[in-house]
Design an enzyme around this catalytic site. Structure first.
Site, PDB file in Angstrom:
ATOM      1  N   ASN A   1      -9.943  -0.839  -1.956  1.00  0.00           N
ATOM      2  CA  ASN A   1      -8.525  -0.595  -1.696  1.00  0.00           C
ATOM      3  C   ASN A   1      -7.717  -1.200  -2.846  1.00  0.00           C
ATOM      4  O   ASN A   1      -7.714  -2.415  -3.018  1.00  0.00           O
ATOM      5  CB  ASN A   1      -8.161  -1.249  -0.354  1.00  0.00           C
ATOM      6  CG  ASN A   1      -6.697  -1.096   0.008  1.00  0.00           C
ATOM      7  OD1 ASN A   1      -5.863  -0.758  -0.830  1.00  0.00           O
ATOM      8  ND2 ASN A   1      -6.369  -1.374   1.257  1.00  0.00           N
TER       9      ASN A   1
ATOM     10  N   HIS B   1      -3.827   7.069   1.236  1.00  0.00           N
ATOM     11  CA  HIS B   1      -4.043   5.736   0.671  1.00  0.00           C
ATOM     12  C   HIS B   1      -5.438   5.289   1.083  1.00  0.00           C
ATOM     13  O   HIS B   1      -5.829   5.441   2.243  1.00  0.00           O
ATOM     14  CB  HIS B   1      -2.975   4.774   1.204  1.00  0.00           C
ATOM     15  CG  HIS B   1      -3.375   3.346   1.056  1.00  0.00           C
ATOM     16  ND1 HIS B   1      -3.734   2.811  -0.155  1.00  0.00           N
ATOM     17  CD2 HIS B   1      -3.522   2.341   1.967  1.00  0.00           C
ATOM     18  CE1 HIS B   1      -4.074   1.545   0.021  1.00  0.00           C
ATOM     19  NE2 HIS B   1      -3.948   1.240   1.294  1.00  0.00           N
TER      20      HIS B   1
ATOM     21  N   CYS C   1       0.816  -1.223   0.000  1.00  0.00           N
ATOM     22  CA  CYS C   1       0.000   0.000   0.000  1.00  0.00           C
ATOM     23  C   CYS C   1       0.848   1.271   0.000  1.00  0.00           C
ATOM     24  O   CYS C   1       0.387   2.327  -0.399  1.00  0.00           O
ATOM     25  CB  CYS C   1      -0.929   0.014   1.207  1.00  0.00           C
ATOM     26  SG  CYS C   1      -2.049  -1.380   1.216  1.00  0.00           S
TER      27      CYS C   1
END
Ligand code: UT7
Length: 345
Positions: free
Chosen positions: A302, A272, A124
């Site tokens: 995500n 993020h 991530c």
């Protein structure tokens, strides 16, 4: 440690082009509830996600091809030719091949001359890490234009049964890209980046096929047991959540302090897209208004390394990033790794 270059020997890097690509296939929470024991209310309440994109198997999209599509848009918007690209950085946790990584595939598929291509494996935080690498190459004068891509194809590797619901409802496919270019105006562009890791929590969010480390692909395939859940990503959700809110905050503060700035100076935070609740927690902690934090997890879930460049591109397309704005990027994820970038737009 920063290099000891004199002011007049240093350049700065600026994002000059942004692009994203997501597959057309929309998978809603209701779609997921038909194949596993989950429901729209749980997913929205815990994560904010309404839908995500999944590549349809056989459609031809790969992590690389999505990255290439995003990169073409970013290069065009930067107003440069592909032959002006001096270096490629590709961040992903879902590469097309075990090796080589997608960086060289982008060099090939875009028909770029034989410039260097680097693959970043920081999940991530991958895009922030990639941006930081690109920024250093430009600041030291080595390169003028660096292409940074974040792309993920999660859907083919998720456990789409009730057993995997704590992870599989969260992740989506897509790609984002940025062109970083040299600027001689040191007051604009990437002011600083800040990177961290804490490997003691490596296994809290990971994909560790059985015996991996001591065995390689052939052994793993030979032993393939479809009932073994360790072939799929594992996440200790609550532990990751607790660490995320702390590290997001720390690394934003670190970035602001390094530039003698304060939370009130932030015009736009692009976090993020891990969980809408994490973004909202950070928003509250820094006293930011709704229009100062960009969220699109509702639409895409995500997308790990792709989430910041997709969000940044959408924010730019919607006119939310204005010249002179202070734009802050922050990420946290598997590794654990985390990082921030402080940008004067
Ligand atoms: O991007 C990298 C960083 N990642 C993150 O930052 C993610 C951080 N973690 C999270 O976002 C949250 O922990 C999750 C969204 C993953 C999970 O939310 P949670 O509030 O921590 O839920 P939980 O895992 O504690 O699960 C609560 C309940 C459990 O049932 P019981 O034991 O209370 O009966 C789960 O089995 O919810 C159940 N559950 C589900 N129910 C319906 C777990 N997943 C689902 C699901 N649908 N998809």
């Amino acid at each position: 440690m920063p290099l000891n270059l004199k002011e007049d020997e240093m350049f700065n890097s600026k994002i000059t082009g942004l692009g994203y690509y997501v597959p057309e296939n929309i998978v809603t929470n209701d779609d997921l509830s038909k194949i596993m024991d989950t429901n729209d209310a749980w997913i929205q309440e815990r994560t904010g996600i309404k839908e995500r994109r999944h590549v349809v198997k056989g459609d031809g999209d790969t992590t690389t091809s999505m990255g290439v599509k995003a990169a073409k848009i970013a290069i065009e918007r930067a107003g440069i030719d592909k032959d002006d690209i001096d270096f490629i950085v590709f961040a992903t946790l879902s590469p097309d091949y075990y090796f080589p990584g997608p960086g060289v595939l982008v060099q090939r598929d875009l028909g770029i001359k034989t410039v260097g291509a680097l693959d970043v494996r920081n999940q991530c935080s991958g895009f922030v890490y990639g941006l930081s690498v690109a920024d250093q190459f430009i600041k030291t004068g080595m390169y003028k234009n660096v292409l940074v891509i974040g792309s993920e194809l999660h859907s083919h590797g998720l456990d789409m049964t009730t057993r995997g619901r704590g992870v599989s409802v969260i992740f989506g496919d897509g790609a984002g890209a940025a062109v970083l270019s040299r600027t001689e105006d040191n007051n604009t562009g990437i002011l600083s980046t800040h990177l961290h890791s804490e490997g003691q929590h490596a296994e809290e969010l990971a994909l560790i096929a059985p015996g991996m480390g001591s065995r390689w692909v052939n052994d793993i395939i030979a032993d393939n047991d479809p009932n073994d859940e360790s072939y799929f990503p594992y996440m200790n959700g609550q532990f990751v959540f607790k660490n995320a809110v702390v590290r997001f905050s720390e690394v934003i503060i670190e970035g602001l302090k390094a530039n003698n700035l304060q939370a009130q100076d932030i015009n736009m935070l692009v976090p993020h897209q891990a969980n809408l609740r994490i973004s909202q927690f950070i928003q509250k902690k820094f006293g930011l208004q709704d229009d100062q934090v960009f969220n699109n997890i509702m639409k895409y879930g995500n997308t790990t390394a792709a989430s910041i460049p997709i969000a940044l591109t959408e924010a730019w397309e919607q006119g939310k990033l204005k010249s002179g704005d202070l734009v802050v990027l922050a990420a946290f994820g598997s590794g654990f790794t985390w990082g921030s970038a402080i940008i004067r737009w």
